[in-house]
Design a protein around this motif. Sequence first.
Motif, PDB file in Angstrom:
ATOM      1  N   TYR A   1      -6.123 -18.246  15.381  1.00  0.00           N
ATOM      2  CA  TYR A   1      -5.095 -17.431  14.726  1.00  0.00           C
ATOM      3  C   TYR A   1      -4.473 -18.191  13.556  1.00  0.00           C
ATOM      4  O   TYR A   1      -4.281 -17.626  12.471  1.00  0.00           O
ATOM      5  CB  TYR A   1      -4.024 -17.056  15.752  1.00  0.00           C
ATOM      6  N   ARG A   2      -4.166 -19.456  13.745  1.00  0.00           N
ATOM      7  CA  ARG A   2      -3.552 -20.248  12.676  1.00  0.00           C
ATOM      8  C   ARG A   2      -4.496 -20.425  11.494  1.00  0.00           C
ATOM      9  O   ARG A   2      -4.071 -20.383  10.337  1.00  0.00           O
ATOM     10  CB  ARG A   2      -3.129 -21.606  13.229  1.00  0.00           C
ATOM     11  N   GLN A   3      -5.773 -20.626  11.770  1.00  0.00           N
ATOM     12  CA  GLN A   3      -6.749 -20.743  10.686  1.00  0.00           C
ATOM     13  C   GLN A   3      -6.843 -19.444   9.889  1.00  0.00           C
ATOM     14  O   GLN A   3      -6.921 -19.472   8.655  1.00  0.00           O
ATOM     15  CB  GLN A   3      -8.116 -21.126  11.255  1.00  0.00           C
ATOM     16  N   LEU A   4      -6.824 -18.323  10.599  1.00  0.00           N
ATOM     17  CA  LEU A   4      -6.922 -17.025   9.935  1.00  0.00           C
ATOM     18  C   LEU A   4      -5.698 -16.756   9.067  1.00  0.00           C
ATOM     19  O   LEU A   4      -5.829 -16.362   7.901  1.00  0.00           O
ATOM     20  CB  LEU A   4      -7.086 -15.925  10.985  1.00  0.00           C
ATOM     21  N   ILE A   5      -4.507 -16.992   9.604  1.00  0.00           N
ATOM     22  CA  ILE A   5      -3.290 -16.737   8.837  1.00  0.00           C
ATOM     23  C   ILE A   5      -3.193 -17.702   7.656  1.00  0.00           C
ATOM     24  O   ILE A   5      -2.808 -17.319   6.550  1.00  0.00           O
ATOM     25  CB  ILE A   5      -2.048 -16.856   9.737  1.00  0.00           C
ATOM     26  N   GLY A   6      -3.553 -18.960   7.877  1.00  0.00           N
ATOM     27  CA  GLY A   6      -3.539 -19.921   6.774  1.00  0.00           C
ATOM     28  C   GLY A   6      -4.468 -19.517   5.648  1.00  0.00           C
ATOM     29  O   GLY A   6      -4.133 -19.656   4.463  1.00  0.00           O
ATOM     30  N   SER A   7      -5.643 -18.994   5.994  1.00  0.00           N
ATOM     31  CA  SER A   7      -6.587 -18.524   4.973  1.00  0.00           C
ATOM     32  C   SER A   7      -6.045 -17.307   4.237  1.00  0.00           C
ATOM     33  O   SER A   7      -6.225 -17.161   3.025  1.00  0.00           O
ATOM     34  CB  SER A   7      -7.931 -18.193   5.628  1.00  0.00           C
ATOM     35  N   LEU A   8      -5.369 -16.414   4.960  1.00  0.00           N
ATOM     36  CA  LEU A   8      -4.801 -15.219   4.332  1.00  0.00           C
ATOM     37  C   LEU A   8      -3.631 -15.576   3.416  1.00  0.00           C
ATOM     38  O   LEU A   8      -3.415 -14.918   2.397  1.00  0.00           O
ATOM     39  CB  LEU A   8      -4.341 -14.232   5.396  1.00  0.00           C
ATOM     40  N   ILE A   9      -2.877 -16.614   3.766  1.00  0.00           N
ATOM     41  CA  ILE A   9      -1.767 -17.039   2.904  1.00  0.00           C
ATOM     42  C   ILE A   9      -2.284 -17.428   1.525  1.00  0.00           C
ATOM     43  O   ILE A   9      -1.695 -17.077   0.496  1.00  0.00           O
ATOM     44  CB  ILE A   9      -0.992 -18.202   3.559  1.00  0.00           C
ATOM     45  N   TYR A  10      -3.399 -18.149   1.478  1.00  0.00           N
ATOM     46  CA  TYR A  10      -3.967 -18.543   0.175  1.00  0.00           C
ATOM     47  C   TYR A  10      -4.459 -17.328  -0.601  1.00  0.00           C
ATOM     48  O   TYR A  10      -4.465 -17.325  -1.837  1.00  0.00           O
ATOM     49  CB  TYR A  10      -5.109 -19.539   0.370  1.00  0.00           C
ATOM     50  N   LEU A  11      -4.840 -16.278   0.104  1.00  0.00           N
ATOM     51  CA  LEU A  11      -5.323 -15.063  -0.558  1.00  0.00           C
ATOM     52  C   LEU A  11      -4.205 -14.312  -1.275  1.00  0.00           C
ATOM     53  O   LEU A  11      -4.467 -13.547  -2.206  1.00  0.00           O
ATOM     54  CB  LEU A  11      -6.005 -14.157   0.468  1.00  0.00           C
ATOM     55  N   THR A  12      -2.965 -14.529  -0.874  1.00  0.00           N
ATOM     56  CA  THR A  12      -1.844 -13.834  -1.529  1.00  0.00           C
ATOM     57  C   THR A  12      -1.597 -14.329  -2.947  1.00  0.00           C
ATOM     58  O   THR A  12      -0.744 -13.780  -3.640  1.00  0.00           O
ATOM     59  CB  THR A  12      -0.552 -14.003  -0.710  1.00  0.00           C
ATOM     60  N   ILE A  13      -2.327 -15.357  -3.403  1.00  0.00           N
ATOM     61  CA  ILE A  13      -2.175 -15.843  -4.778  1.00  0.00           C
ATOM     62  C   ILE A  13      -2.501 -14.738  -5.776  1.00  0.00           C
ATOM     63  O   ILE A  13      -1.837 -14.594  -6.799  1.00  0.00           O
ATOM     64  CB  ILE A  13      -3.078 -17.071  -5.013  1.00  0.00           C
ATOM     65  N   THR A  14      -3.522 -13.946  -5.478  1.00  0.00           N
ATOM     66  CA  THR A  14      -3.903 -12.861  -6.383  1.00  0.00           C
ATOM     67  C   THR A  14      -3.747 -11.487  -5.738  1.00  0.00           C
ATOM     68  O   THR A  14      -4.082 -10.484  -6.371  1.00  0.00           O
ATOM     69  CB  THR A  14      -5.367 -13.018  -6.839  1.00  0.00           C
ATOM     70  N   ARG A  15      -3.248 -11.432  -4.505  1.00  0.00           N
ATOM     71  CA  ARG A  15      -3.126 -10.154  -3.812  1.00  0.00           C
ATOM     72  C   ARG A  15      -1.690  -9.953  -3.331  1.00  0.00           C
ATOM     73  O   ARG A  15      -1.359 -10.226  -2.173  1.00  0.00           O
ATOM     74  CB  ARG A  15      -4.105 -10.099  -2.632  1.00  0.00           C
ATOM     75  N   PRO A  16      -0.804  -9.488  -4.201  1.00  0.00           N
ATOM     76  CA  PRO A  16       0.583  -9.251  -3.782  1.00  0.00           C
ATOM     77  C   PRO A  16       0.717  -8.212  -2.688  1.00  0.00           C
ATOM     78  O   PRO A  16       1.713  -8.216  -1.952  1.00  0.00           O
ATOM     79  CB  PRO A  16       1.266  -8.794  -5.075  1.00  0.00           C
ATOM     80  N   ASP A  17      -0.263  -7.325  -2.543  1.00  0.00           N
ATOM     81  CA  ASP A  17      -0.190  -6.303  -1.502  1.00  0.00           C
ATOM     82  C   ASP A  17      -0.308  -6.890  -0.098  1.00  0.00           C
ATOM     83  O   ASP A  17       0.002  -6.208   0.887  1.00  0.00           O
ATOM     84  CB  ASP A  17      -1.288  -5.250  -1.718  1.00  0.00           C
ATOM     85  N   LEU A  18      -0.714  -8.158   0.003  1.00  0.00           N
ATOM     86  CA  LEU A  18      -0.843  -8.808   1.304  1.00  0.00           C
ATOM     87  C   LEU A  18       0.363  -9.670   1.660  1.00  0.00           C
ATOM     88  O   LEU A  18       0.414 -10.241   2.751  1.00  0.00           O
ATOM     89  CB  LEU A  18      -2.110  -9.674   1.337  1.00  0.00           C
ATOM     90  N   SER A  19       1.314  -9.789   0.767  1.00  0.00           N
ATOM     91  CA  SER A  19       2.436 -10.707   0.982  1.00  0.00           C
ATOM     92  C   SER A  19       3.250 -10.342   2.219  1.00  0.00           C
ATOM     93  O   SER A  19       3.571 -11.211   3.039  1.00  0.00           O
ATOM     94  CB  SER A  19       3.347 -10.717  -0.248  1.00  0.00           C
ATOM     95  N   TYR A  20       3.600  -9.078   2.367  1.00  0.00           N
ATOM     96  CA  TYR A  20       4.422  -8.691   3.518  1.00  0.00           C
ATOM     97  C   TYR A  20       3.666  -8.812   4.836  1.00  0.00           C
ATOM     98  O   TYR A  20       4.180  -9.443   5.784  1.00  0.00           O
ATOM     99  CB  TYR A  20       4.968  -7.275   3.353  1.00  0.00           C
ATOM    100  N   PRO A  21       2.461  -8.218   4.989  1.00  0.00           N
ATOM    101  CA  PRO A  21       1.779  -8.339   6.287  1.00  0.00           C
ATOM    102  C   PRO A  21       1.469  -9.782   6.675  1.00  0.00           C
ATOM    103  O   PRO A  21       1.611 -10.153   7.845  1.00  0.00           O
ATOM    104  CB  PRO A  21       0.493  -7.520   6.101  1.00  0.00           C
TER     105      PRO A  21
ATOM    106  N   GLN B   1      10.258   2.557  -6.274  1.00  0.00           N
ATOM    107  CA  GLN B   1      10.610   1.161  -6.085  1.00  0.00           C
ATOM    108  C   GLN B   1       9.365   0.353  -5.701  1.00  0.00           C
ATOM    109  O   GLN B   1       8.946   0.303  -4.553  1.00  0.00           O
ATOM    110  CB  GLN B   1      11.686   1.028  -5.006  1.00  0.00           C
ATOM    111  N   THR B   2       8.772  -0.300  -6.695  1.00  0.00           N
ATOM    112  CA  THR B   2       7.531  -1.041  -6.473  1.00  0.00           C
ATOM    113  C   THR B   2       7.700  -2.168  -5.470  1.00  0.00           C
ATOM    114  O   THR B   2       6.772  -2.502  -4.730  1.00  0.00           O
ATOM    115  CB  THR B   2       7.026  -1.612  -7.813  1.00  0.00           C
ATOM    116  N   ALA B   3       8.899  -2.757  -5.400  1.00  0.00           N
ATOM    117  CA  ALA B   3       9.128  -3.876  -4.487  1.00  0.00           C
ATOM    118  C   ALA B   3       9.102  -3.463  -3.027  1.00  0.00           C
ATOM    119  O   ALA B   3       9.159  -4.322  -2.141  1.00  0.00           O
ATOM    120  CB  ALA B   3      10.463  -4.549  -4.815  1.00  0.00           C
ATOM    121  N   ASP B   4       9.015  -2.163  -2.738  1.00  0.00           N
ATOM    122  CA  ASP B   4       8.896  -1.692  -1.358  1.00  0.00           C
ATOM    123  C   ASP B   4       7.674  -2.293  -0.664  1.00  0.00           C
ATOM    124  O   ASP B   4       7.660  -2.470   0.555  1.00  0.00           O
ATOM    125  CB  ASP B   4       8.779  -0.161  -1.331  1.00  0.00           C
ATOM    126  N   ILE B   5       6.661  -2.618  -1.439  1.00  0.00           N
ATOM    127  CA  ILE B   5       5.417  -3.141  -0.888  1.00  0.00           C
ATOM    128  C   ILE B   5       5.611  -4.527  -0.281  1.00  0.00           C
ATOM    129  O   ILE B   5       4.797  -4.993   0.506  1.00  0.00           O
ATOM    130  CB  ILE B   5       4.330  -3.165  -1.993  1.00  0.00           C
TER     131      ILE B   5
END
Length: 414
Positions: free
Chosen positions: A182-202, A374-378
């Motif tokens: 789980y930690r490896q998966l979440i850590g990998s997804l955190i790096y993906l938010t560099i170009t994917r703002p739609d993933l920041s909240y989840p 409100q775009t920041a809702d995402i």
Amino acid sequence: MDVKNTFLQGELEEEVYMIQPPGFNSSTHPKAVCRLKKPLYGLKQAPRAWHSKITQYLHQIGFRMSKSDNSLYIRSDSTSSIVIILYVDDLVIGGENLVEINKVKSLLSDKFEMTDMKELHYFLGIEVIRTPAGIMISQRHYILNLLYKFGMTKCKSAATPLDRNLKLDANSGTKACEPTQYRQLIGSLIYLTITRPDLSYPVGLLSQFMQTPRDTHLDCAKRVLRYVSGTMDCGILYKTAMPIRLVGYTDADWAGYKADRRSTSGFVFSLGSGAISWSSKKQPTVALSSTEAEYRSAAVAACEAVWLKRILKDLGVPIKDPTSLYCDNMSSIYLARNPVFHARTKHIEVHYHFIRERVLAGDVDLQHISTNLQTADIFTKALGADKLWQFMTDLGLTIPDLPSLRGSTEDTTQ
């Protein structure tokens, strides 16, 4: 440009000693130690020594370090402006004069042993794609490796990263899952938010359960991967010939977290077309009202606006007009515009009143916007597919093949 043997090119300011290396035995002085003349890889002083070395040389050839970002170097004159971004041993050089850029590359190569990587296409897992419409950044190759690593290459796509009605807490689920995976998966997804703002909240939501993850948390993380697999070609497009205008959106989801009732702050800034800065973060303390939560979020966004304007000024693009910051809460707007003391807000920390000073100084113009726009809702809550895609378009994200995602199921299993 890529620097070879980076840390070996620095200069040590401290006296550092090491034991004799394996294979070297001094018969006359078996207990003697070696004094280092150059930093070695693994030495704590090595990164600082290299940074001092490269900074000193860049100053010699006319560059100055930005006061807002220590990895940014600028050289400007009447004819051209050149920018260098330094990341350890990688340098990205930009400017409008190719002749001057080549001169800088030649000077750097004479001083340090470097490899010229030519035009920027791939940097730290980020792909830079040049099209007639503009420049797009994405992490498609990184996503492919991520799906392969976690066995999700043939998974069915999901329309959204999270179920809209999902409420997670530390006790969700029936049994604990393997924490390392789980930690490896979440850590990998955190790096993906560099170009994917739609993933920041989840990703921010799921990262709160790293200590003791349960099966429900892992299912949700896999749901995010299923969404990513269907949007792997998605990236932020910065269009050409667009007017340079710094615009921000700020929002907060009051008491959105079930466990501690804290709120989520979110903001995003765009410059002409695509998003350039965004954040989704849980507030450090409980807000007593939606007005307080929105006011805190707006204060954090105002700090980011001030920093962005300083960076743009360093880059030779000064923003003289007040930065438009859109908020969907009228009470927080009135609170920011009115310098009179409010008894109901006397408990709010002093540093959150920073936005009031910026509004009065004319640096930030806090304006109202409809919640539907409100775009920041995402960045503050899970959204349905239609609204999610609408806001992704507003952020400058290109969304390929939407019809195929509309038919995707909403279950959380692989």
